[in-house]
Design an enzyme around this catalytic site. Sequence first.
Site, mmCIF file in Angstrom:
data_model
loop_
_atom_site.group_PDB
_atom_site.id
_atom_site.type_symbol
_atom_site.label_atom_id
_atom_site.label_comp_id
_atom_site.label_asym_id
_atom_site.label_seq_id
_atom_site.Cartn_x
_atom_site.Cartn_y
_atom_site.Cartn_z
ATOM 1 N NE ARG A 70 -3.975 -2.013 0.073
ATOM 2 C CZ ARG A 70 -4.397 -2.762 -0.945
ATOM 3 N NH1 ARG A 70 -3.784 -2.738 -2.123
ATOM 4 N NH2 ARG A 70 -5.455 -3.538 -0.799
ATOM 5 C CG ASP A 275 -4.282 -11.439 -2.418
ATOM 6 O OD1 ASP A 275 -3.795 -10.301 -2.544
ATOM 7 O OD2 ASP A 275 -5.262 -11.830 -3.065
HETATM 8 ZN ZN LIG Z 1 -4.734 -11.018 -7.403
#
Ligand SMILES: [Zn+2]
Length: 390
Positions: A70, A275
């Site tokens: 981020r 993820d």
């Molecule tokens: Zn992805």
Amino acid sequence: MILIKNAVLIDEYMEQKEDILIEGKNIKYIGKNKIDRFVEETGNTDDIKIIDAQGKYLLPSFIDMHFHLRNPGLEYKQTYKEANDACIKGGYTKVVAMANTLPVADSADVINTVAENMKNLPLEVIQIASVTKNLQGKELVDFEELLKYTKLFSDDGKNVDNPEILREALIKSKELGFTILDHDEPETDMVRRNIEILRKTEGNLHFCHISKKESMQLIIKAKAEGLNATVEVTPHHLFSYNLDYRVNPPIASKEDVGFLIQSIKNGHVDVIGTDHAPHTDEDKANGAPGIINIETSYAMIRKVFKENEIPMKILSKLMSNNPSRMTGKDNHIKEGNEANLVILSDDKWNIDKSQFVTRSRNTPYDGWEVVGKVQYTIAKGEIVYDNARA
Ligand SMILES: [Zn+2]
């Protein structure tokens, strides 16, 4: 120096109870006799920190092949420091950060910005570059230039829709020796199409976050055929099924989850990548897909593995040794290797999202029972996380 006593040392090749001594950044000795002799010879025991790890496991620290940092640009979802703290709490000392930053990581500038901001933190970030400029699927990035920084490229979050663009990228991947990390949506259709392109180009393709039996079957066949394909599954696609929580790809069915677990047992899966994708409550309410799990992924995976009698050696292989190999290093527990290690217990506990160190709270698993806790994380010979003090 750090002396860790009585831990069961585990990586993909070993499982044995031994003492281990860390000096400086590296593993100095493994084995009680050697360590005793060394300590006797050097005489000075004052500067040795001793950890009694009776009943605990010691593994190479985890490496995440699929992390959303981020940063730059989206620090309102997670700051650099929070990313670092969340990772070391989760037992990770290295992550592969996806390219969907703001601006997109399609140039050396963004990669250098990340390196600059992370330089004083223990977490090692491999900032990968996108496959296409600005993730728009139209124009390829300058692979030759970006290969100075990374051998991994991904438009994760999006497909490379245009088959011609993917074809060109895969040809380059073969020529120049890099790997493309593939996001497939809708999963099975895109996996099928991309295996076709892979077969014709003989490039290197890594399938991210596979969730469905049918997709996994296609990949298993492709690997058996000898194509350069690797495959990732995530903690959330193993830990739950039929759960209505917005992630890409969606949480699948019980049958799908069962097949993924069987595929791990059969040795078809290469990595577990988290993820980890932080979002504010507001962004989540507006439909942003993603889940945060870097702080809990070991406990989620350990629970699934325990229930399914999958050995810790395989956990180490998928969460650490294989990702290390794919990012260019040997991280086995060996004398002389850098001491990037994690000490783990088998405690049962319940996820409490109010305790997360990252600012985002997007998880459906608040209150869920898990097994296994990170007790210590050691990066380059230093204790960077101690659960007792956290
Ligand atoms: Zn992805």
